[in-house]
Design an enzyme around this catalytic site. Structure first.
Site, PDB file in Angstrom:
ATOM      1  N   GLN A 124      39.164 -46.879 -29.367  1.00 45.84           N
ATOM      2  CA  GLN A 124      39.794 -47.467 -29.183  1.00 45.84           C
ATOM      3  C   GLN A 124      41.265 -47.667 -28.424  1.00 45.84           C
ATOM      4  O   GLN A 124      40.685 -47.902 -27.073  1.00 45.84           O
ATOM      5  CB  GLN A 124      40.143 -48.425 -30.415  1.00 45.84           C
ATOM      6  CG  GLN A 124      39.087 -49.383 -30.719  1.00 45.84           C
ATOM      7  CD  GLN A 124      39.417 -50.534 -31.694  1.00 45.84           C
ATOM      8  OE1 GLN A 124      40.570 -50.979 -32.074  1.00 45.84           O
ATOM      9  NE2 GLN A 124      39.087 -50.675 -33.009  1.00 45.84           N
ATOM     10  N   CYS A 145      44.582 -47.447 -33.978  1.00 45.80           N
ATOM     11  CA  CYS A 145      43.022 -48.791 -33.809  1.00 45.80           C
ATOM     12  C   CYS A 145      42.223 -49.742 -34.655  1.00 45.80           C
ATOM     13  O   CYS A 145      41.859 -50.628 -34.486  1.00 45.80           O
ATOM     14  CB  CYS A 145      43.288 -48.399 -32.586  1.00 45.80           C
ATOM     15  SG  CYS A 145      44.134 -48.509 -31.157  1.00 45.80           S
ATOM     16  N   ASN A 170      55.074 -21.998 -38.990  1.00 47.47           N
ATOM     17  CA  ASN A 170      56.016 -22.541 -39.286  1.00 47.47           C
ATOM     18  C   ASN A 170      56.280 -24.295 -38.881  1.00 47.47           C
ATOM     19  O   ASN A 170      56.917 -24.958 -38.642  1.00 47.47           O
ATOM     20  CB  ASN A 170      55.520 -22.835 -37.042  1.00 47.47           C
ATOM     21  CG  ASN A 170      57.272 -22.870 -36.137  1.00 47.47           C
ATOM     22  OD1 ASN A 170      58.834 -22.488 -37.253  1.00 47.47           O
ATOM     23  ND2 ASN A 170      57.294 -23.634 -35.566  1.00 47.47           N
ATOM     24  N   THR A 171      55.339 -24.778 -40.586  1.00 48.51           N
ATOM     25  CA  THR A 171      55.772 -25.920 -40.750  1.00 48.51           C
ATOM     26  C   THR A 171      56.477 -27.249 -41.277  1.00 48.51           C
ATOM     27  O   THR A 171      57.076 -27.323 -41.463  1.00 48.51           O
ATOM     28  CB  THR A 171      54.789 -26.197 -41.885  1.00 48.51           C
ATOM     29  OG1 THR A 171      54.911 -25.702 -43.013  1.00 48.51           O
ATOM     30  CG2 THR A 171      53.176 -26.302 -40.957  1.00 48.51           C
ATOM     31  N   ALA A 179      49.733 -33.123 -48.064  1.00 52.91           N
ATOM     32  CA  ALA A 179      49.248 -32.717 -46.141  1.00 52.91           C
ATOM     33  C   ALA A 179      47.696 -33.039 -45.545  1.00 52.91           C
ATOM     34  O   ALA A 179      47.042 -33.348 -46.559  1.00 52.91           O
ATOM     35  CB  ALA A 179      49.828 -31.318 -45.218  1.00 52.91           C
ATOM     36  N   LEU A 220      58.137 -12.204 -49.636  1.00 51.20           N
ATOM     37  CA  LEU A 220      57.627 -12.416 -50.708  1.00 51.20           C
ATOM     38  C   LEU A 220      56.624 -11.670 -50.404  1.00 51.20           C
ATOM     39  O   LEU A 220      55.625 -12.172 -49.159  1.00 51.20           O
ATOM     40  CB  LEU A 220      57.993 -13.628 -51.079  1.00 51.20           C
ATOM     41  CG  LEU A 220      56.790 -14.786 -51.726  1.00 51.20           C
ATOM     42  CD1 LEU A 220      56.939 -13.555 -53.228  1.00 51.20           C
ATOM     43  CD2 LEU A 220      56.506 -16.052 -51.815  1.00 51.20           C
ATOM     44  N   GLY A 267      48.176 -62.434 -27.806  1.00 55.30           N
ATOM     45  CA  GLY A 267      48.461 -63.446 -28.286  1.00 55.30           C
ATOM     46  C   GLY A 267      46.413 -64.066 -28.733  1.00 55.30           C
ATOM     47  O   GLY A 267      46.126 -64.856 -28.583  1.00 55.30           O
ATOM     48  N   GLU A 272      44.516 -61.199 -32.937  1.00 49.65           N
ATOM     49  CA  GLU A 272      45.066 -60.900 -34.648  1.00 49.65           C
ATOM     50  C   GLU A 272      44.967 -61.140 -35.463  1.00 49.65           C
ATOM     51  O   GLU A 272      45.503 -60.611 -37.253  1.00 49.65           O
ATOM     52  CB  GLU A 272      46.661 -61.664 -33.846  1.00 49.65           C
ATOM     53  CG  GLU A 272      47.103 -61.378 -32.635  1.00 49.65           C
ATOM     54  CD  GLU A 272      48.467 -61.804 -31.702  1.00 49.65           C
ATOM     55  OE1 GLU A 272      48.866 -62.318 -32.182  1.00 49.65           O
ATOM     56  OE2 GLU A 272      47.385 -63.095 -31.769  1.00 49.65           O
TER      57      GLU A 272
END
Length: 1321
Positions: free
Chosen positions: A116, A154, A256-257, A333, A397, A1069, A1251
């Site tokens: 959309q 959307c 890098n999260t 996640a 680790l 509207g 709407e």
């Protein structure tokens, strides 16, 4: 990029093209590099934190150990550029485009109407593409799992799933020829699966051979130096340990999260970063007699696959811990983050809401550590989390040992989040117990919780007290007492929800107790039947999604060339899926352009004592600081307050000044170090109660007095009073506010390119601020990546600030807000408080009501008075109130100013009205649907503002929804289910809808258009409406095609501009197609009238012939069209008016299932029937209905805003603020457009559609209420209660009162400082 010397070359590939970066900067992420350096703008910026999926790309690499090629989705916003050495990146541009070859993924998304606004589409495409590269014939469950990290605001996800389901191996397209007998298409479909391109895996990009050769080269450490950070990528474990010894505080970055979030949002700078991506020792996967050893750098997605493989081949007794981890991994996640994040990083981060650490700790996992001085193994236990056995400096680790489970060992995991998937847990837990052979005596037990404290917490003392106890009810009672004493939460705890989190600790324990009881085959002794208790440990049933869309096909007599009434694909759908569609920040760089970033208030109400920008001016790349003194005109935005505040601030997030710099990063860094000192002012007004206390309101207030309410109360059998609160909502459009201002160099002319619903307001705002005539400001909009009302007034602020900067520097200025900035500065839907008194008869018939509405408007008027007006006029919804007093006030508070949002106040007041209906039903002991139907408008209805209308279609929608949903039958089935299940409850609700389009002020209903026919016969249409994703341009093209009797391919809409069509009204509207469609129709009729003589003279000619002939006769081939708009009015003195030309009707029936112990719920089924007249484009209209419903679902059940007692907004960004994801779509989602509906008031008998269905999302709320009612009745708690919106898991759980909620500690208000304040109260 950095110009520092001594860096190695960074070599990687993008879309098959080799990239060599000789000065790679460790602070640069892949997303800006793709967009700015490589001009690959298909990958979008949505949130910057990896939580929305808009920036999804595919990474291909060689596994360090297996040497197999891996393809996985990743979020480019978190991927450091330096981490890509030796890898290949694929973006949506790399798999296909509209000019050469579309990829089937792109095509199917677009043709299924799954794009959309299109801003999320490239990310959706790349998630699906990544899945297909790994599995060309996925199941629908795998498809949904891969989309779990992608948000769409959307569509409601249904069309996206419909398009991608065609890749499901169960789809007829993917079966063998002898099986592939497609059924005849007996009912109309929104798209034809037979016309789709086949998937051909042989046509995909191959992994670059050069990168394969690189891997065979001698290994060496690579180093990249930036201005502030040095990045080391060692090639051996020895190098890694040497680096870690030298730089013990340097983080190890794999995905890098975690570190990326700290750098981007917390401003943390690590002088040294070490990337162990090439260390083979960190990718070990091995089995021994104790369990499975998994390397620290193995991604969570790979961990999931490793565990699945072992579960499939090992005895059940050995895999209980594995299965429990898999359960947590399925919702942890999204697939992108799971593919990036490593097991080691997840463990070492010790995250407060880590889903794996509680299970690993409970299961007895071991951590293998290494340093330059040697190696050691430590248990993952409470000592690890508290720091007693933390990693020593220089240690890394290496691997995690996940043990096999034992016989008579039982392991479980629990979590509850605001959203089922891709959301941090509110509370989670890992629990394990070992029972002595042949007994029910506890040998050992471990219980760990997340979400309670700063890290994972161990109930160590509780566990010690339980060893040796029998596994029975007495043990459970003691465990609950011990847990509540040991696992404590401060009443002022961060993240709030304190009592709820306390309840989850014992609710999870109770579930664990029952699970073990069942596995021990012990009878469950309780006052509640055993069979009913077992419902506590049943999971929600997972089914394959089913959808039905019912609409009327175009008339058989309609010419085939006439596109009106047909499900035509969004005209930009393909370009949006391929990344070719251009949004504001996709526009190419303009020569000498600069970037703007804001310094905003950190106080909600204060005097500004001083502003010190001296350090900022010295920062790299800074050109200037823009302040109020630089504004040539009045320093004020109409309805918004000052553009730059110099003396006083009245909310957090108010603009004080702006930094202009050579890059966005430099501008933001400088803005962050501007020193602003304040002196707090009183009063600080945040809540509705504060506003009432201080008489702080925007004027005028509004009211409607209809009938005689006091007399009605006297004749009523019963009177009921109550209060309802509805929280606000963030628009969360996928494209943040963006603007590009280009000075033209003479006559004070400026081109402004802005993401707005209202280019004219942006134009006029800039003209006023610059003190230049409006005819010098040219405002342009190509398309907007979502808006929902939030881009009517606010974009003018950012356009004006950028224009001041452009005027001062005489250079182009680009300003693109970060997601957190956008959410903070622009606010959203108004929180509402409703107070009601209603009189009714014993049969449920309402005779009178008195209702007061209070909207928390924020610090400036914006459109709050208009919101109050619309809210009052629409509050009756589908019901006839014979006597009604309703009044509304806009509260002036010290919050960012709330603004327009889809529905414009009706979703709030409509919910209050439905709450009244529900309360009356409860008081009368009647079914809610019966009370609703009794009070609905019948025949010729007369509203509280005295407008008459025919309610026939209202009742048709209601009855058809009852029938299509099998409401009566299912209600009976639900009652039986609830009787048999004590801890799981189902609920069902049906809600009617009456909705008016447009605004009361008739000036907002006018529309203009301009249509050009060029000599080659091609047509350019311009109109004042903006393409927001709602398909407006597609529908307008359909209209022009019909009127000019030419193919849609002849027609083009370039965008919206005040140069072409002046004085446009805001696009919103629900009436844009109505008015702009008629304006274009009138212009086309004028042109056809000019061409008609040539058609008659040459009836066998072609369109091009007639156009050339008209041109030869010197006739104008350009025409304007203007529609004056609806004649609407409202006399507030008399309380009467004609506020709308027509009504939209509808009904929705929803069914849910909830877990009384956690408050979680599952949306099982929704059936909607909407009367939208004769649809111009059913594909677009049904998508709008589903998207609006899903947005309403979010408003009423999920999207919760939190503010601090000082006025700070906590819920910034998608990691804190949760909108519906693909997992939230009702499993069965059916939409029917009411047949044989005519609307004589607008174009082609159509109606607006954008709407209304937002409000129908409340059917989910009332289905939840129905289920909670059942639980409360069974537990003997009061029947009459209110569920305030949003109905989150917290509110559901605490409403389902039971013996567990009664045992938790309660804190007395006033004895502690709360973490947040409820701004609706």
């Amino acid at each position: 990029m950095s110009s520092n010397q001594g860096s190695d070359e960074l070599i990687f590939y993008v879309n098959g093209k080799k990239i060599v970066e000789r000065n790679a900067d460790p602070e640069v992420f892949l997303l800006p590099y793709l967009r700015k350096n490589l001009r690959l703008t298909g990958t979008k910026y949505g949130c910057g934190g990896g939580s929305c999926g808009a920036c999804t790309i595919m990474v291909s690499t060689i596994h360090p150990v297996s040497k197999k090629i891996l393809h996985y989705p990743a979020t480019a916003c978190l991927l450091p550029l330096c981490s890509l050495h030796g890898m290949a990146v694929t973006t949506t541009e790399g798999i296909g485009n509209s000019e050469t070859r579309l990829h089937p993924v792109q095509e199917r998304l677009a043709k299924a109407h799954g794009s959309q606004c299109g801003f999320c589409s490239p990310g959706m495409v790349m998630s699906m593409y990544s899945l297909l590269r790994n599995n060309p014939e996925p199941t629908i469950q795998e498809i949904m799992a891969y989309l779990s990290g992608n948000l769409c605001r959307c569509t409601g996800y249904r069309p996206i799933l419909d398009g991608f389901k065609t890749f499901d191996k169960a789809c007829c397209l993917n079966k063998r020829d002898e099986e592939n007998k497609l059924p005849e298409m007996t009912s109309p479909k929104l798209f034809n699966e037979r016309e789709l391109l086949p998937l051909d895996s042989t046509q995909e990009l191959i992994f670059p051979p050069e990168l394969m050769l690189m891997l065979k080269s001698p290994k060496k450490m690579t180093t990249f130096h930036g201005q502030r950070i040095t990045w080391y990528s060692p090639s051996t474990l020895a190098e890694l340990l040497e680096l870690k010894s030298k730089y013990p505080k340097a983080p190890l970055v794999v995905g890098n999260t975690n570190v990326g979030i700290q750098m981007k949002f917390e401003g943390v700078i690590f002088p040294v970063i070490i990337s162990p991506l090439r260390i083979t020792d960190l990718y070990i996967v091995a089995s021994n007699d104790q369990g499975i050893l998994i390397g620290g750098a193995v991604s969570l997605s790979q961990v999931k696959q490793i565990l699945l493989d072992n579960v499939s081949k090992l005895p059940k007794d050995k895999t209980k811990i594995f299965k429990t981890l898999l359960q947590q991994l399925s919702t942890l996640a999204g697939e992108q983050i799971r593919s990036m994040a490593s097991l080691g990083g997840h463990v070492i981060s010790k995250g407060a809401t880590s889903d794996l650490n509680p299970v690993l700790a409970a299961g007895g996992a071991m951590l293998n550590l290494a340093s330059k001085g040697g190696s050691r193994t430590i248990p993952l236990n409470d000592a690890f989390f508290t720091g007693a056995s933390a990693l020593k400096p220089g240690e890394v680790l290496l691997s995690v040992l996940i043990p096999y489970s034992k016989k008579r060992q039982f392991v479980s995991a629990f979590r509850q989040a605001q959203r089922e998937e891709n959301a941090f847990a509110i509370v989670n837990a890992g629990m394990q117990v070992q029972i002595n052979d042949g007994t029910d005596v506890i040998k050992e037990i471990a219980i760990f919780y997340g979400g309670i404290g700063p890290t994972t917490l161990s109930a160590k003392n509780t566990c010690l007290a339980l060893i040796g106890r029998h596994w029975d009810d007495e043990m459970l009672a003691e465990a609950n007492r011990q847990i509540l004493n040991e696992i404590t939460i401060s009443p002022s705890a961060t993240e709030g929800k304190v009592e709820y989190r306390r309840s989850l600790t014992v609710s999870f324990l109770f579930k664990f107790y029952l699970e073990v009881q069942q596995n021990l085959d012990k009878p469950i002794k309780s006052s509640v039947k055993a069979s009913e208790h077992l419902s506590a440990i049943k999971s929600f049933e997972t089914k394959v999604p089913k959808t039905i869309q019912i609409f009327q096909e175009a008339n058989a007599k309609q010419p085939g060339q006439d596109p009106v009434g047909r499900p035509i694909v969004h005209q930009s759908g393909i370009k949006q899926a391929t990344g070719e569609a251009v949004y504001i920040d996709d526009m190419p760089p303009v020569d000498q352009e600069l970037f703007l970033a804001f310094a905003t208030s950190t106080k909600a109400h204060a005097k500004i004592v001083s502003i010190d920008a001296s350090e900022a001016l010295k920062s790299p790349g800074v050109v200037d600081i823009i302040r109020a003194k630089d504004v040539p005109g009045p320093n004020d935005i109409s309805g918004q307050g000052p553009l730059f505040s110099e003396e006083e601030v009245v909310c957090v997030g108010e603009i004080i000044c702006a930094v202009v710099a050579d890059t966005p990063e430099h501008a933001r860094r400088a803005a962050a170090i501007i020193k602003i000192s304040y002196k707090d002012q009183a009063p600080l007004i945040l809540t509705v109660e504060d506003a009432i206390k201080h008489n702080s309101f925007f004027e005028p207030s509004k009211q409607i007095l209809h009938g005689n309410v006091e007399e009605a109360f006297k004749m009523a059998d019963q009177i009921l009073e109550g209060e309802v609160h509805i929280g606000g909502q963030e628009q969360f459009y996928m494209e943040t506010n963006s603007v590009l201002v280009v000075p033209k160099g003479e006559d004070n002319e400026f081109d402004i390119y802005v993401s707005t619903q209202d280019p004219t307001t942006a134009q006029l705002s800039v003209a006023a601020i610059l003190d230049v005539p409006s005819n010098r400001i040219m405002s342009h909009v190509k398309r907007v990546g979502g808006a929902f009302g939030g881009k009517i007034t606010k974009p003018g602020i950012f356009a004006s600030a950028a224009a001041v900067a452009a005027l001062k520097t005489k250079r182009p200025i680009r300003c693109v807000l970060e997601r957190n900035e956008d959410m903070l500065m622009t606010a959203g839907r108004h929180p509402f408080k409703g107070i009601y008194k209603v009189g009714f008869m014993n049969d449920g018939k309402i005779v009178g009501a008195d209702v007061s509405f209070y909207a928390n408007a924020g610090c400036s008027p914006d459109e709050s008075i208009l919101v109050i007006i619309v809210a009052l006029l629409k509050m009756d919804n589908a019901y006839s109130f014979p006597n009604l007093n309703c009044r509304g006030k806009a509260c002036k508070t010290n919050l960012p100013s709330n603004t327009a949002f889809r529905g414009f106040g009706f979703p709030q007041t409509g919910l209050i009205t439905e709450t009244i209906m529900d309360a009356v039903a409860t008081k009368c002991g009647l079914p809610p649907d019966q009370v609703r139907e009794k009070n609905m408008y019948k025949d010729i209805g007369r509203t509280h503002y005295k407008q008459e209308f025919d309610s026939t279609n209202l009742m048709r929608c209601w009855n058809e929804c009852l029938e299509k949903s099998s409401y009566t039958k299912r209600r009976s089935q639900i009652q039986k289910f609830n009787k048999d299940n004590y801890w799981k409850k189902k609920g069902i609700a049906i809600i009617p809808l009456k909705f008016t389009v447009g605004f009361v002020e008739k000036v907002y209903h006018q529309a203009s258009a301009l249509v050009h026919i060029y000599r080659d016969g091609k047509v350019l249409v311009s109109h004042g409406g903006v393409e927001l994703g709602q398909g407006l341009h597609t529908k307008i093209t359909q209209i022009a095609s019909r009127e000019l009797k030419i193919p849609m391919s002849y027609i083009h809409i370039s965008g919206t501009s005040t140069v072409s069509v002046p004085n446009s009204i805001p696009t919103g509207g629900t009436f844009s197609t109505d008015v702009y469609g008629l304006a274009v129709k009138y212009a086309c009729e004028t042109l056809w009238g000019r061409l008609e003589p040539f058609v008659k003279n040459n009836p066998n000619g072609k369109w091009e012939d007639w156009v050339v002939a008209a041109f030869s006769q010197r006739l104008s081939l350009s025409a304007t069209g203007h529609y004056r708009g609806y004649d609407t009015e409202m006399d507030w003195e008399k309380g009467e008016g004609h506020i709308a030309p027509y009504y939209i009707f509808g009904a929705a029936c929803s069914e849910i299932e909830l877990d009384c112990l956690t408050g979680g719920h599952k949306n099982l089924r929704t059936d909607m029937v909407l009367d939208i007249g004769e649809s111009i484009n059913p594909g677009i209209d049904i998508g709008q209905i589903e998207g609006a419903f899903t947005q309403g679902l979010g408003l009423y059940t999920m999207e919760e805003l939190y503010y601090s007692p000082q006025g700070d907004m906590y819920t910034l960004g998608p990691d804190k603020y949760k909108i519906p994801a693909v997992c939230d779509v009702p499993t069965e989602f059916n939409v029917s457009l009411l047949a044989s509906s005519k609307n004589p008031y607008t174009i082609y008998s159509s109606k607006g559609v954008g709407e209304p269905a937002v409000f129908l999302g409340s059917s989910i709320l009332f289905a939840i209420k129905d289920a909670v009612d059942s639980a409360r009745a069974e537990r003997g708690v009061p029947k009459i209660f209110t569920l305030n919106s949003p109905v989150t898991p917290e509110k559901i759980r605490m409403a389902c009162e039971d013996h567990l909620t009664k045992m938790i500690p309660r804190d007395k208000a006033g004895t502690f400082a709360p973490w947040s304040v409820d701004v609706t109260k």
